[in-house]
Each structure stands twice: as structure tokens, then as C-alpha cells.
Design an enzyme around this catalytic site. Sequence first.
Site, PDB file in Angstrom:
ATOM      1  N   ALA A  66       0.839  -1.191   0.000  1.00 35.04           N
ATOM      2  CA  ALA A  66       0.000   0.000   0.000  1.00 35.04           C
ATOM      3  C   ALA A  66       0.877   1.245   0.000  1.00 35.04           C
ATOM      4  O   ALA A  66       2.054   1.207   0.357  1.00 35.04           O
ATOM      5  CB  ALA A  66      -0.915   0.007   1.219  1.00 35.04           C
ATOM      6  N   GLY A 111      -0.170  -5.105   0.688  1.00 35.81           N
ATOM      7  CA  GLY A 111      -1.270  -5.084  -0.271  1.00 35.81           C
ATOM      8  C   GLY A 111      -0.940  -5.795  -1.569  1.00 35.81           C
ATOM      9  O   GLY A 111      -1.827  -6.331  -2.233  1.00 35.81           O
ATOM     10  N   GLU A 114      -1.592  -9.358  -0.933  1.00 34.38           N
ATOM     11  CA  GLU A 114      -3.048  -9.520  -0.876  1.00 34.38           C
ATOM     12  C   GLU A 114      -3.662  -9.495  -2.275  1.00 34.38           C
ATOM     13  O   GLU A 114      -4.626 -10.213  -2.556  1.00 34.38           O
ATOM     14  CB  GLU A 114      -3.659  -8.420  -0.013  1.00 34.38           C
ATOM     15  CG  GLU A 114      -3.304  -8.558   1.458  1.00 34.38           C
ATOM     16  CD  GLU A 114      -3.819  -7.408   2.291  1.00 34.38           C
ATOM     17  OE1 GLU A 114      -4.823  -7.597   2.997  1.00 34.38           O
ATOM     18  OE2 GLU A 114      -3.215  -6.313   2.230  1.00 34.38           O
ATOM     19  N   GLU A 134       2.607  -5.957   7.694  1.00 27.70           N
ATOM     20  CA  GLU A 134       1.798  -4.887   8.296  1.00 27.70           C
ATOM     21  C   GLU A 134       2.055  -4.695   9.785  1.00 27.70           C
ATOM     22  O   GLU A 134       1.917  -3.577  10.301  1.00 27.70           O
ATOM     23  CB  GLU A 134       0.304  -5.159   8.057  1.00 27.70           C
ATOM     24  CG  GLU A 134      -0.167  -4.925   6.632  1.00 27.70           C
ATOM     25  CD  GLU A 134       0.051  -6.124   5.722  1.00 27.70           C
ATOM     26  OE1 GLU A 134      -0.386  -6.063   4.562  1.00 27.70           O
ATOM     27  OE2 GLU A 134       0.647  -7.128   6.184  1.00 27.70           O
TER      28      GLU A 134
END
Length: 260
Positions: A66, A111, A114, A134
Site C-alpha cells: 500500500a 497489499g 493480498e 503490516e
Amino acid sequence: MSYETLLCEVENQIATITLNRPKVLHALNSQVFDELERVFLRLKEDASVRVILLTGSGEKAFAAGADINELAATNAITGTEKARRGQGVFRLIETCGKPVIALVNGFALGGGCELALACTMRLASETARLGQPEVKLGLIPGYGGSQRLPRLVGRSAALKMLLTGEMISATEALRIGLVDEVIPADRLAARGQELARAIAGMAPLAIAGCVEAVERGCNLGLEAAIETEAEIFGRLCGTADKAEGTTAFLEKRSAVWTGR
């Protein structure tokens, strides 16, 4: 359509989406999510597209995670909204009705990992590194990673990745079932095309049916899941492609699929 953060090409029934923010290793900001949503909505409705390949430009990264600048500016309310936005886009990818193959060509972190998890399958280069770091930011995965990862690799292996935040190699990812194949970096794109062509050559409604049956059934008990299978099987029995497939087999010729 034109995009600023990604590229999209369609050739021979195969769409290739390439994340294209190399200066930030394809970090996933709000614009990337908006453009991923646009391109997948378009490809979902495009009957000429049968398989989708998803990768990052260059060899350094699939997607490094992210956008940290955006994450740093969130609070309890905007953080929840951000997570739900990412989850919604990744769920669209997961349920678009067409196989999506992630070509993990470098870092797939946070991310980015993911995003790969939301794809139908994952091919990784030998140099790929995957992880959910994270916890190092005081967070948990927000785009579905804490839920998809244990469903894919099991609770213990998932928690090891989640709690340590450590990157794992492509070889380790293959061992635990996070990726499906590990390929030399210079062969990754070619192997992706090869696999995509093999899938695209099958009956498109049957391919969509397989994806649907697994997606729906994995979240059901066995009795309900096999009833779902029977429903989809019956639906396909009424299609022109099923008639063509069985006739072609009996006549010892190649089937010609129409997607009807």
C-alpha cells in the site's frame, strides 16, 4: 480506456494487466484501486477475453504494498473506509468470472501480496519475495490478507507470516502453497502465456463454472457445496457448448466453442 497507473493489452483472448508505477514499485494508492476497478469491470463484460494475466512492470516488483503516505494519513474512520475499498476491488478481481493469473515477478508485500491472493492462481519468478509486513507498521492486512492467507496455506503458516512480518522466498511460498509454480525470471511471462492459452482453449462457460463452483463451495459445508456443483453442472448441460463438446468427442474432432 486509458490508464495512468497500469497498462492493459488484449490479444488472442488473453488480457494482460501490468501495474506501472515503477518508481514506487507499483505501490497501491487510491488511483491504482480506481483503475483496477475500471479495468476489471470492463474485462468482466468483454466476452472476447477468457483469461487475465496480472503483473508488474520490470523485474523488481509485482506490487510492493500500500501507499504508506496514504496509510499514514488515516484515522479509525478513514482506515476502515480504506480497507473496505481495497477489499471491494480485490473481491471484484476474485469473482470476475474469469481466471486471473498473478505473475509475481519480484516483491509482493502487504497489499501486493493480498492482490496476488485475490487471483485465481499465482506463478512466481525465482527471485520473487512475498510477505505481509503490516505488523511492522502497527497494522494488520486490510485488503483480505488475514482471511485469504490462512484459507490458502493453513492457519499456522499464515500466522507465522502475519506475526513475524518476514518476507519469504518463492521456494518457501511454493512449499506452503502460497504460489503454484516457481519459474526462472526470464521465463515467467512465457509460462504465464502458455498457461493462459491452455485455459483459453477450453469451453469458456465450463471454465467460468469451475471458478464459480470452487469459489462458492469453499465457503459451504459439503452437502451444500455438492448441491452447488449439481446446480452448475445442470446449467452447463443446457448449453450449446456442452452439446458441441460431447458431439466433437464422439466425432473425434476438436470442439469449436461459442460461449453459449
